[in-house]
Design a protein around this motif. Structure first.
Motif, PDB file in Angstrom:
ATOM      1  N   VAL A  87      58.420  60.401  24.096  1.00  0.00           N
ATOM      2  CA  VAL A  87      58.489  61.822  23.763  1.00  0.00           C
ATOM      3  C   VAL A  87      57.345  62.561  24.442  1.00  0.00           C
ATOM      4  O   VAL A  87      56.398  61.962  24.942  1.00  0.00           O
ATOM      5  CB  VAL A  87      58.428  62.043  22.238  1.00  0.00           C
ATOM      6  CG1 VAL A  87      59.620  61.411  21.555  1.00  0.00           C
ATOM      7  CG2 VAL A  87      57.124  61.494  21.654  1.00  0.00           C
ATOM      8  N   GLY A  88      57.449  63.888  24.458  1.00  0.00           N
ATOM      9  CA  GLY A  88      56.375  64.706  25.018  1.00  0.00           C
ATOM     10  C   GLY A  88      56.209  64.508  26.508  1.00  0.00           C
ATOM     11  O   GLY A  88      57.166  64.322  27.247  1.00  0.00           O
ATOM     12  N   HIS A  89      54.966  64.509  26.970  1.00  0.00           N
ATOM     13  CA  HIS A  89      54.684  64.420  28.399  1.00  0.00           C
ATOM     14  C   HIS A  89      55.006  63.044  28.978  1.00  0.00           C
ATOM     15  O   HIS A  89      55.097  62.890  30.201  1.00  0.00           O
ATOM     16  CB  HIS A  89      53.220  64.759  28.659  1.00  0.00           C
ATOM     17  CG  HIS A  89      52.851  66.179  28.318  1.00  0.00           C
ATOM     18  ND1 HIS A  89      53.423  67.250  28.951  1.00  0.00           N
ATOM     19  CD2 HIS A  89      51.997  66.676  27.388  1.00  0.00           C
ATOM     20  CE1 HIS A  89      52.925  68.371  28.444  1.00  0.00           C
ATOM     21  NE2 HIS A  89      52.067  68.052  27.495  1.00  0.00           N
ATOM     22  N   ASN A  90      55.176  62.044  28.136  1.00  0.00           N
ATOM     23  CA  ASN A  90      55.481  60.703  28.632  1.00  0.00           C
ATOM     24  C   ASN A  90      56.970  60.482  28.872  1.00  0.00           C
ATOM     25  O   ASN A  90      57.364  59.451  29.394  1.00  0.00           O
ATOM     26  CB  ASN A  90      54.988  59.651  27.623  1.00  0.00           C
ATOM     27  CG  ASN A  90      53.472  59.614  27.534  1.00  0.00           C
ATOM     28  OD1 ASN A  90      52.787  59.785  28.538  1.00  0.00           O
ATOM     29  ND2 ASN A  90      52.957  59.410  26.326  1.00  0.00           N
ATOM     30  N   LYS A  91      57.785  61.432  28.489  1.00  0.00           N
ATOM     31  CA  LYS A  91      59.223  61.283  28.671  1.00  0.00           C
ATOM     32  C   LYS A  91      59.568  61.357  30.150  1.00  0.00           C
ATOM     33  O   LYS A  91      59.009  62.162  30.896  1.00  0.00           O
ATOM     34  CB  LYS A  91      59.968  62.365  27.902  1.00  0.00           C
ATOM     35  CG  LYS A  91      61.485  62.247  27.994  1.00  0.00           C
ATOM     36  CD  LYS A  91      62.176  63.234  27.074  1.00  0.00           C
ATOM     37  CE  LYS A  91      61.979  62.830  25.639  1.00  0.00           C
ATOM     38  NZ  LYS A  91      62.796  63.651  24.715  1.00  0.00           N
ATOM     39  N   ASN A 115      60.120  67.019  37.054  1.00  0.00           N
ATOM     40  CA  ASN A 115      58.969  67.519  36.290  1.00  0.00           C
ATOM     41  C   ASN A 115      57.669  66.838  36.698  1.00  0.00           C
ATOM     42  O   ASN A 115      56.829  66.496  35.866  1.00  0.00           O
ATOM     43  CB  ASN A 115      59.196  67.355  34.789  1.00  0.00           C
ATOM     44  CG  ASN A 115      60.257  68.300  34.254  1.00  0.00           C
ATOM     45  OD1 ASN A 115      60.796  69.128  34.979  1.00  0.00           O
ATOM     46  ND2 ASN A 115      60.558  68.170  32.971  1.00  0.00           N
ATOM     47  N   GLY A 116      57.543  66.605  38.002  1.00  0.00           N
ATOM     48  CA  GLY A 116      56.321  66.021  38.529  1.00  0.00           C
ATOM     49  C   GLY A 116      56.213  64.514  38.363  1.00  0.00           C
ATOM     50  O   GLY A 116      55.170  63.933  38.690  1.00  0.00           O
TER      51      GLY A 116
END
Length: 260
Positions: free
Chosen positions: A224-228, A56-57
């Protein structure tokens, strides 16, 4: 050269089991493979290397261990205080005799009281068993053969070691996550129905077609979210297959995985 001792049972994420292993068809419950190598070889033929992936990048790293002669060199090491106690893998691995050359986290335990979850056999001693109706997929060694599958308490005598995981990742060289999730007792972890699909730290153990031991550890986080960051089980299984795994199971990962 000290023998390889691995798979310390510690620091895992779990709650008491409720649901059950569910056999979904007539496929065999257990698969086996002769362990490669000879116990009396002079040293462990162990290769450990760092691996990197884009998920995921996000770039994530981990370790891939491959032991070409695992016969007589693999065991399950309990924390010094046994089941019900907690200790870092670095401490357990160094207190084990002979000292570990390579070690990872492995089995699940109850986060409230430290009790081990699932089947536990260490150095030929059956520490605990659970009915297959409350169990999960297991990794074990008996009579010079690796075993992965769903094993009853009556089948456990004679094993050198055994530890329970959650989800049979690779079966017959194919990605088995969807089926493995349906079969699993998924209550022994705290991420619910997203345990297989979340990006998270992962640990897996299995073998290749030649009977070599494979261990894959993936770094991750509990953000959580984009930091996962981390890896889901489907991708984990694909990576294992890419590196030659024909059978493999998922072990403890979560936020406390470790490799030494």
């Amino acid at each position: 050269m000290p023998r390889l001792q691995m798979l310390p049972l510690l620091i895992v994420v779990a709650i008491p089991s409720v649901a059950a292993y569910t056999q979904i068809d007539d496929a065999p419950k257990v698969t086996t493979q002769s362990v490669a190598g000879a116990p009396d070889a002079e040293s462990a033929q162990l290769q450990v290397r760092m691996v990197g992936f884009e998920v995921n990048g996000v770039h994530i790293t981990g370790h891939l261990g491959k032991l070409a002669n695992p016969a007589g060199r693999v065991s399950l090491a309990l924390p010094p205080g046994g089941c019900g106690s907690r200790e870092l893998v670095t401490v357990t691995s160094q207190k084990h005799q002979p000292r570990c050359k390579f070690a990872i986290n492995a089995g699940y335990f109850n986060v409230h009281n430290g009790a081990c979850i699932g089947n536990v056999i260490s150095h030929g001693v059956i520490v605990q068993t659970v009915p297959i109706s409350e169990g999960n997929v297991n990794f074990g060694i008996k009579n010079g053969k690796f075993h992965i599958g769903y094993i009853t308490p009556q089948e456990m005598p004679g094993f050198d070691m055994m530890v329970s995981g959650v989800v049979w990742l690779v079966r017959n060289g194919k990605n088995n996550v969807e089926r493995g999730w349906k079969e699993a007792n998924t209550t022994v972890q705290t991420s619910g129905n997203k345990y297989a699909t979340n990006l998270a730290s992962r640990t897996a153990v299995g073998w290749d077609a030649d009977g070599k031991l494979l261990v894959l550890q993936i770094d991750g986080s509990i953000a959580v979210g984009h930091n996962k960051r981390g890896m889901d089980m489907t991708t984990l299984a694909d990576v294992l297959i890419k590196h030659g795994a024909v059978e493999a199971i998922n072990l403890d990962g979560g936020d406390r995985k470790s490799v030494v």
